[in-house]
Design an enzyme around this catalytic site. Sequence first.
Site, PDB file in Angstrom:
ATOM      1  N   GLY A 296      -8.486 -47.186   2.379  1.00 54.26           N
ATOM      2  CA  GLY A 296      -7.686 -46.966   1.188  1.00 54.26           C
ATOM      3  C   GLY A 296      -6.738 -48.111   0.869  1.00 54.26           C
ATOM      4  N   SER A 297      -5.580 -47.759   0.346  1.00 54.42           N
ATOM      5  CA  SER A 297      -4.667 -48.761  -0.198  1.00 54.42           C
ATOM      6  C   SER A 297      -4.041 -49.679   0.834  1.00 54.42           C
ATOM      7  CB  SER A 297      -3.566 -48.069  -1.012  1.00 54.42           C
ATOM      8  OG  SER A 297      -4.111 -47.474  -2.164  1.00 54.42           O
ATOM      9  N   THR A 298      -4.244 -49.409   2.123  1.00 59.97           N
ATOM     10  CA  THR A 298      -3.785 -50.395   3.108  1.00 59.97           C
ATOM     11  C   THR A 298      -4.507 -51.721   2.888  1.00 59.97           C
ATOM     12  OG1 THR A 298      -5.441 -49.615   4.703  1.00 59.97           O
ATOM     13  CG2 THR A 298      -3.226 -48.676   4.873  1.00 59.97           C
ATOM     14  N   PHE A 299      -5.701 -51.677   2.258  1.00 64.38           N
ATOM     15  CA  PHE A 299      -6.452 -52.906   1.976  1.00 64.38           C
ATOM     16  C   PHE A 299      -5.766 -53.754   0.912  1.00 64.38           C
ATOM     17  CE2 PHE A 299      -9.763 -52.519   4.819  1.00 64.38           C
ATOM     18  CZ  PHE A 299     -10.805 -53.408   4.569  1.00 64.38           C
ATOM     19  N   LYS A 300      -4.840 -53.169   0.164  1.00 67.55           N
ATOM     20  CA  LYS A 300      -4.113 -53.960  -0.839  1.00 67.55           C
ATOM     21  C   LYS A 300      -3.253 -55.021  -0.164  1.00 67.55           C
ATOM     22  CE  LYS A 300      -4.268 -50.193  -4.155  1.00 67.55           C
ATOM     23  NZ  LYS A 300      -3.587 -49.022  -4.741  1.00 67.55           N
TER      24      LYS A 300
END
Length: 575
Positions: A296-300
């Site tokens: 999820g948004s940890t990849f941002k």
Amino acid sequence: MRLLPAFLSKTPRTAKTAGAAAPARKARVRSPGDVTSGRVVLAMLAFGLVYGAIITRLVLLGVADEATGGLGSRGMTASSRPDILDRNGEVLATDIKTASLYAEPRRVVDPDEATEMLASVLPELGNDKVRTALSSQAGFLWLKREVTPEQQEQIFNLGIPGIKFESESRRFYPGGRTVGYVTGHVNIDNKGIAGIEKYVDDQWLGDLHALGFASTPNLEPIRLAMDLRVQHVVHHEIATGMQRYHAIAAAGIVLNAKTGEVVAMTSVPDYDPNNPAEALDPNRLNRASAGVFEMGSTFKLFTTAMALDSGLVRLNDSFDARSALRVGGFTINDFHGKHRVLTVPEIFIYSSNIGTARQALKVGLKGQQEFLKRIGLMDKVPTELPEVALPILPRRWSDLVGITVSFGHGISVTPLATAVAAAAIMNGGYLLPPTFFPRSEAEAQSIGKRVLSEQTSKEMRYLMRLNVTKGSGKRADVPGYRVGGKTGTAEKVVNGRYSSNKRRNAFIAAFPIEDPEYLVLVVLDEPEPEKPGMGATAGVNTAQMAGAIISRVAPMLGVTPRFDNDGEQPIAVNY
């Protein structure tokens, strides 16, 4: 004439001499003393034959013992293993002596009676299979490995001929479930089949045993980088969090950002290495390293670092997030859209899918793949633990795939790989292979690979801190320890489609953020609201869990708290 010895000389027999001798033999009469003497000789001969047979039988049995693994046989004893210690010398795994029950069937007098007597202590031995085995002429038969001292005493007191015990080494894990996924476990023969136990066997211990040094005592202990105190905290907090947020699983990692040492790593549901059968449950998976997930948004964190490091995006740039982004027939929306132009810091703290996607498009597909490869997210994590899964990558890299990957969908990696890549973003730009063994900073620098610039790392640390003070990571803040972090809430795929009510949450934290020493990653699988009416996003649950871990382990790790505002340089952010 040839001379012969006297006792070989020949005297010619004549009829006269022969005739003279015959009457003398007939005239001889045996006395009573002669009869008695002969009987004594016969008795002595008989006794000699009996004792000779007994001695011969004993010798043969002794030789058979050696050949079939009887008492004293080296082949029956399980291999000795070195102790496994944490970084502070606390014992994580050690050998203890235990007794195993075996039989020498050819010495069992009454197999039926022996079977019944054994069943009075060990009911599982009271069957026809055991009775048949005890009726054979085999030299050796295991009946039960690792009996308890009480069982050993009870069976010993039965006095069953041919039933004996052998002392063996058995592995014991004082930390139990707390350390199970790291230490791993051994099989009944004390051979490592999981975790560090298997790694040690594969590296050298298995060869040592194969050369015949199975019972080598006083092996040098193996020291890990793990801190048992920190491990206990992480295990407790993720287990508590799983219950508190009604999740089906959870995982946690504490990584030294400067050395790559895994200080703590655990997953729940867990298993007890003292009872390895629990590990056969498919749900008892080490999700920290052997499970792959869309993070999820940890990849941002990685997409933003990629964009800044490429030189194509600057920290004060802005991107249009006023409306949804449409690509290949699909629509990309924000979870809580601001519907306006957003700066790079705003994109990060508001976790904007649209703004992140536009940054990825600016770098391009080739640049995106190169960067993810560079920080290790497209390869298996190189470390000692055997249970490490390969990432699941897109089969075909299209614009739509590049966009979804930018915010953590369409690519599945292990939490360990995520933590290692995040540490590289935080520590000044060096990718360090994670290790479960002690490693100094100098050693780490000698093998580290620069994957982004120091300036990019500095800007990313600023954004991480900003997200905790102004954005979705507020619940992770711990006074004095200057935490930076990024949330991630990923919808789970159910029956080939993303589910709107099942998610996997994560939070990446680094502290102290101005010069991070440690990185913490927490993952929750399918969390639900703690109470009706509450949210279930990462900012509500995994951020709180990460903060709880940091508040407890930071003093243990010797991180000095600071309560000044040095280094806090907020920039203007439009809300």
